[in-house]
Scaffold this active site. Structure first.
Site, PDB file in Angstrom:
ATOM      1  N   GLU A 189       0.779  -1.231   0.353  1.00 42.99           N
ATOM      2  CA  GLU A 189       0.776  -0.697  -0.265  1.00 42.99           C
ATOM      3  C   GLU A 189       1.099   1.483  -0.375  1.00 42.99           C
ATOM      4  O   GLU A 189       2.103   1.774   0.659  1.00 42.99           O
ATOM      5  CB  GLU A 189      -0.714   0.044   1.597  1.00 42.99           C
ATOM      6  CG  GLU A 189      -1.466   1.186   1.426  1.00 42.99           C
ATOM      7  CD  GLU A 189      -2.851   1.128   2.471  1.00 42.99           C
ATOM      8  OE1 GLU A 189      -3.156   0.328   2.892  1.00 42.99           O
ATOM      9  OE2 GLU A 189      -3.318   2.455   3.186  1.00 42.99           O
ATOM     10  N   GLU A 210      -2.152  12.035   2.613  1.00 40.11           N
ATOM     11  CA  GLU A 210      -2.967  11.357   4.040  1.00 40.11           C
ATOM     12  C   GLU A 210      -2.410  11.892   5.532  1.00 40.11           C
ATOM     13  O   GLU A 210      -1.303  11.871   5.901  1.00 40.11           O
ATOM     14  CB  GLU A 210      -2.303   9.588   3.974  1.00 40.11           C
ATOM     15  CG  GLU A 210      -3.882   9.399   5.273  1.00 40.11           C
ATOM     16  CD  GLU A 210      -3.105   7.430   6.249  1.00 40.11           C
ATOM     17  OE1 GLU A 210      -2.352   7.478   5.306  1.00 40.11           O
ATOM     18  OE2 GLU A 210      -4.167   7.277   6.071  1.00 40.11           O
TER      19      GLU A 210
HETATM   20  C1  LIG Z   1     -10.072   5.461   3.438  1.00 43.52           C
HETATM   21  O1  LIG Z   1      -8.785   6.532   3.920  1.00 43.52           O
HETATM   22  C2  LIG Z   1      -8.233   6.290   5.428  1.00 43.52           C
HETATM   23  C3  LIG Z   1      -7.250   7.233   5.305  1.00 43.52           C
HETATM   24  O2  LIG Z   1      -7.382   8.049   5.503  1.00 43.52           O
HETATM   25  C4  LIG Z   1      -7.175   4.513   5.379  1.00 43.52           C
HETATM   26  O3  LIG Z   1      -7.085   4.715   6.087  1.00 43.52           O
HETATM   27  C5  LIG Z   1      -8.417   3.588   4.887  1.00 43.52           C
HETATM   28  O4  LIG Z   1      -7.712   2.283   5.091  1.00 43.52           O
HETATM   29  C6  LIG Z   1      -9.856   4.539   3.684  1.00 43.52           C
HETATM   30  N1  LIG Z   1     -10.900   3.282   4.190  1.00 43.52           N
HETATM   31  C7  LIG Z   1     -12.059   3.039   3.321  1.00 43.52           C
HETATM   32  C8  LIG Z   1     -12.511   1.912   3.203  1.00 43.52           C
HETATM   33  O5  LIG Z   1     -11.290   3.347   2.664  1.00 43.52           O
END
Ligand SMILES: *[C@@H]1O[C@H](CO)[C@@H](O)[C@H](O)[C@H]1NC(C)=O
Ligand SMILES: *[C@@H]1O[C@H](CO)[C@@H](O)[C@H](O)[C@H]1NC(C)=O
Ligand SMILES: *[C@@H]1O[C@H](CO)[C@@H](O)[C@H](O)[C@H]1NC(C)=O
Length: 326
Positions: free
Chosen positions: A150, A155
């Site tokens: 990932e 972020e």
């Molecule tokens: C959405 O964004 C966060 C970080 O902002 C990430 O860690 C997370 O896994 C995401 N979740 C989903 C379901 O998109």
């Protein structure tokens, strides 16, 4: 006629002789001297067709955010995924007053295309800000997390002042420090799991890399170069976008040190740990990070009830361009 055939044969013989001797040396030299890789634009996500090539995620947020991710139809009809004057907008609902305990409508999209490398250039004029927001632009594979890695390029939570760039992998990948970067490494173990999901973050400490300061500067460009040498990420504020990016002939070798660099080598074989990524954009609220650090007064959950907290909880994207080495 005869003469020209003989002449042609002679020229051919000469060039064969040359390619057997001098040419390889010249080739080797030019390869060493000229390190410039040229890139060809393969995919563009921009303008009125921006949302054509994305899937809309509608499951529960795995990081426990208080959001209700919308389908394409619902996000479109609620204006949460729309294109305005050529700019794609991905937004949290900022209209509805919600009863306590109700999740707020938001959007998470991922490209239908998957990638195993390339040069990814995001032109982002505005990022989400607001109490309890936790926005991200990142990439991962659709299955087997964290085995295919990932890459979190942008972020943070509303309350932070810095962009946090993080890689997450399975066992056997650590971030080798001592690279020529402008950011600050704050963790080197990229291996992640459900119970230890810190990954190996690098902080961008420049003022314009995150939140309101980023937006005041007119946003900027984020570039990710993912190739055999590793994964590099740059951020350019609006006033400092390199001309070769604007002219669509990007040359990362001229951009100076990246903010972060995960080099590929003994400490982390990048091609083994990062595969088949889709590009993802989402905004969650509260949840594991934004909930834990919430500091706007009251609880994060009470903030979710009030739509006025989310007027600026939106991404604006001019374009995302994906280049491959040519
Ligand atoms: C959405 O964004 C966060 C970080 O902002 C990430 O860690 C997370 O896994 C995401 N979740 C989903 C379901 O998109
Ligand atoms: C909020 O409501 C207004 C007017 O009904 C509408 O134009 C707008 O698209 C809505 N915005 C969001 C983010 O839901
Ligand atoms: C990574 O591993 C592959 C085999 O899986 C190998 O071909 C490649 O050379 C390795 N790369 C580095 C940088 O060690």
């Amino acid at each position: 006629m005869i003469f020209s055939i003989i002449f042609f044969g002679f020229t051919l013989l000469l060039s064969l002789l040359q390619s057997a001797s001098a040419a390889p040396l010249r080739y080797r030299r030019s390869k060493m001297l000229n390190r410039r890789t040229t890139y060809t634009l393969k995919d563009t996500y921009a303008g009125d067709t921006f949302f054509d090539d994305w899937d809309f995620f509608t499951d529960t947020d795995p990081t426990e955010g208080l959001v209700d991710y919308q389908s394409k139809e619902d996000a479109t009809s609620k204006g949460l995924a729309r294109v305005e004057n050529g700019v794609a907008i991905i937004a949290v609902d900022s209209n509805s007053t919600l009863p306590s305990g109700t999740n707020r409508a938001s959007v998470r999209i991922s490209t239908k295309n998957t990638y195993n490398g390339g040069l990814f250039i995001y032109d982002v004029p505005f990022m989400p800000v607001g109490c309890g927001t936790w926005p991200a632009i990142w990439s991962t594979a659709t299955q087997n997390w964290p085995n295919n890695g990932e890459i979190d390029m942008i972020e943070g939570v509303h309350e932070s002042t810095q962009n946090q760039i993080t890689m997450h992998t399975n066992a056997g990948c650590s971030l080798a420090t001592g690279q020529a970067i402008t950011g600050t490494v704050s963790g080197t173990t990229c291996e992640s799991s459900g119970s230890n999901n810190n990954g190996c973050p690098t902080m961008d400490t420049t003022k314009n890399s995150w939140g309101s300061d980023f937006n005041t500067a007119g946003g900027g460009v984020f570039a990710k170069l993912w190739d055999d040498t590793g994964i590099k990420i740059w951020h350019f504020s609006r006033d400092n976008i390199p001309a070769d990016i604007t002219s669509k002939s990007p040359d990362p070798s001229t951009w100076g040190n990246p903010v972060s660099f995960l080099p590929s080598g003994d400490s982390c074989n990048v091609s083994d740990h990062f595969k088949d990524h889709t590009l993802i954009i989402n905004i969650t609220l509260c949840g594991q990070w934004a909930g834990a650090t919430f500091s706007c007064g009251g609880t994060c959950q009470s903030a979710v009830m009030d739509p006025s907290n989310f007027v600026d909880a939106q991404w604006k994207i001019n374009s995302i361009m994906v280049y491959q080495p040519s």
